[in-house]
Scaffold this motif. Structure first.
Motif, short mmCIF file in Angstrom:
data_model
loop_
_atom_site.label_atom_id
_atom_site.label_comp_id
_atom_site.label_asym_id
_atom_site.label_seq_id
_atom_site.Cartn_x
_atom_site.Cartn_y
_atom_site.Cartn_z
N ALA A 94 0.84 -1.21 0.00
CA ALA A 94 0.00 0.00 0.00
C ALA A 94 0.87 1.26 0.00
N LEU A 95 1.95 1.24 0.80
CA LEU A 95 2.84 2.40 0.85
C LEU A 95 3.53 2.62 -0.50
N ASN A 96 3.93 1.54 -1.15
CA ASN A 96 4.60 1.67 -2.45
C ASN A 96 3.64 2.04 -3.57
N LYS A 97 2.35 1.77 -3.37
CA LYS A 97 1.34 2.14 -4.39
C LYS A 97 0.51 3.31 -3.89
N ARG A 98 1.10 4.13 -3.01
CA ARG A 98 0.29 5.15 -2.35
C ARG A 98 -0.30 6.17 -3.31
N PHE A 99 0.41 6.48 -4.39
CA PHE A 99 -0.13 7.48 -5.33
C PHE A 99 -1.29 6.89 -6.13
#
Length: 525
Positions: free
Chosen positions: A151-156
């Motif tokens: 989720a953090l790496n796909k936050r955008f």
């Protein structure tokens, strides 16, 4: 059960839709969940029973069903319900995890556990079996750490999905997580940076404190609801989950979740919106934080367990309705008994009505489905019999003894009697309540009325054992009345006065026969 019968009820139609859209498998996962922010109320129960009915629809098709129930006890304790003790003590735990808040009743290991245990016990009473999942344990065991990193790496990507429905869009400083501060325990924190692998830096908003945590080893990071929900669909491979109006509106959490779930490489479950349930006589929507709550236990004081299931199985999920505690209770029992008779073939109806009755009654069962229609004491009549017997259930049972033939009949009599007594004591209107007089009431009467009472006493003394029905007794009462050229208004009020010191009461002929020969003669003489 025939295919035709299977497709009359929304639970079966939904089961078919799940199989059609998610593929014909041996095993399915259905889900429900609640945040234990306060007493779990009867409004929350609609989600759980909706899921349970669909699970039964799948099982009727020979499928294995895992019914998971998520307790969101790692959510933040944001508001203290007004109906709880130890308000000052609870206030010290605001904005910390609910699971870490102590139980103000001192009965369980935490505030969350207190509400979880109570609701799970109530579910058992209405035949709902769930596999509880305690989210605090999952987060703290690190079960979701890979999903949090994803989720953090796909936050955008997540941010852009959410921004489609936001008036004030998130910027580049958006992170799809919240952090419970290591030092101050609350989630009043702001994320400062993410290194793309495991390290997250944050600061506390109210104190001069910054910290760094490692997703691989920390238990302090949680996904917010709109991301957490779709993440769990993917994690548990959920095929079906309903949601309330508030989640279902355009831009609501289901709208965004069905896109965010793709980030976690899964698809949205089959979804069913349910409308709210209210209690007749209780204003506004029930709310744990307000404390204006009615629980499943409260409803079970007035309605038998099967009836609680039946009420929900009788309505389509997109229809809102009210549960009555007032005089409508009598009608609800009559409607239930009528549908039960239809289902067991004791009453005739058109093919569609009978098919629906059979399926609704089947979905309402707790335990084994009876092979024949259980004993049905009319709720209205049972209230009268109980009051005639001063609330003594054993004495009332003797009135029905020849009709109680099976264990199921016995359970029906006991449960319905307990409900009737509670309703009489707590909810019935005053005019519905009465007590049989202990001694004869001396009162002035016109000669003709006195003569009528003497003749009625003689009728009871001479013909009581040969009269076979309330109608026959009623006809004989009217014969005497016409013979003396009296009207019902002349005699009914004096009789009620002598029996229960009231101007009116239950239907008189049946009432007199229920009270019994000796007591009636003693009070009317």
């Amino acid at each position: 059960m025939s295919e035709k019968l299977n497709l009359v009820h929304w639970a079966d139609m939904t089961a078919d839709r799940i199989i059609r859209q998610h593929g014909d498998k041996d095993d399915y996962v259905v889900a429900s969940g609640i945040t234990p922010s306060g007493v779990v109320h009867f409004g929350n129960f609609r989600e759980v029973i909706t899921t349970d009915l669909v699970a039964r629809g799948l099982r009727a098709r020979g499928k294995n069903v895992r019914f998971i129930f998520s307790w969101d006890d790692y959510d933040t304790f944001r508001k203290i319900p007004g109906n709880l003790p130890k308000q000052d003590e609870l206030a010290q735990y605001l904005f910390q995890p609910i699971v870490d808040t102590p139980d103000p009743f001192g009965e369980h290991e935490s505030y969350a556990a207190h509400h979880e245990h109570n609701f799970e016990e109530q579910l058992k009473k209405v035949g709902v079996e769930v596999e509880p999942i305690y989210q605090a344990k999952k987060y703290r065991a690190g079960d979701y750490k890979e999903q949090i990193k994803l989720a953090l790496n796909k936050r955008f990507e997540i941010r852009d999905i959410l921004n489609q429905y936001r008036k004030e869009p998130y910027g580049d400083d958006y992170y799809p997580v919240s952090v419970y501060c290591e030092k101050y325990k609350t989630d009043k924190t702001t994320i400062l940076s993410w290194d793309g692998e495991s390290k997250l830096r944050y600061k506390h908003n109210e104190h001069d404190y910054e910290g760094e945590i490692d997703i691989n080893t920390t238990s302090l990071v949680k996904l917010p609801w709109r991301v957490d929900w779709p993440m769990r669909w993917a994690f548990e491979k959920v095929d079906f989950e309903p949601g309330g109006k508030d989640h279902s509106s355009q831009g609501g959490s289901f709208t965004t979740a069905k896109d965010i779930v793709k980030v976690f490489d899964w698809q949205a479950p089959i979804y069913l919106q349910y409308d709210f349930v209210s209690i007749k006589g209780l204003g506004g929507k029930m709310s744990s934080s307000k404390g204006n709550l009615v629980t499943v236990n409260d409803i079970l004081k007035v309605y038998e367990p099967e009836m609680v299931r039946w009420i929900f199985a009788s309505y389509k999920t997109n229809v809102d309705f009210a549960i009555s505690f007032d005089l409508d209770v009598l009608k609800t029992y009559e409607d239930y008994d009528r549908q039960e008779r239809l289902a067991f073939g004791l009453e005739k109806g058109n093919e569609k009505k009978v098919a629906m009755a059979k399926r609704v009654i089947e979905l309402s069962q707790i335990g084994e489905h009876p092979t024949e229609c259980p004993f049905q004491p009319s709720f209205r009549h049972l209230c009268n019999v109980l009051q005639i017997n001063d609330g003594d259930i054993e004495a009332a049972r003797s009135y029905y003894a020849d009709q109680i033939k099976t264990d199921r009949d016995e359970r029906r009599f006991r449960e319905r009697s307990a409900c009737a007594l509670h309703w009489l004591q707590e909810n019935a209107p005053e005019e519905f309540k009465f007590a049989i007089n202990k001694e004869a009431v001396d009162m002035p009467l016109e000669d003709k009325v006195r003569t009528y009472l003497d003749k009625l006493v003689a009728l009871c003394e001479e013909q009581w054992d040969t009269i076979e029905s309330d109608k026959e007794f009623n006809d004989k009462m009217y014969e005497v009345m016409h013979e003396l050229e009296l009207k019902p208004a002349d005699i009914f009020a004096p009789i009620y006065q002598k029996l229960i010191s009231r101007e009116k009461g239950p239907k008189l002929a049946g009432f007199i026969r229920t009270i019994g020969k000796d007591r009636v003669i003693k009070l009317l003489k």
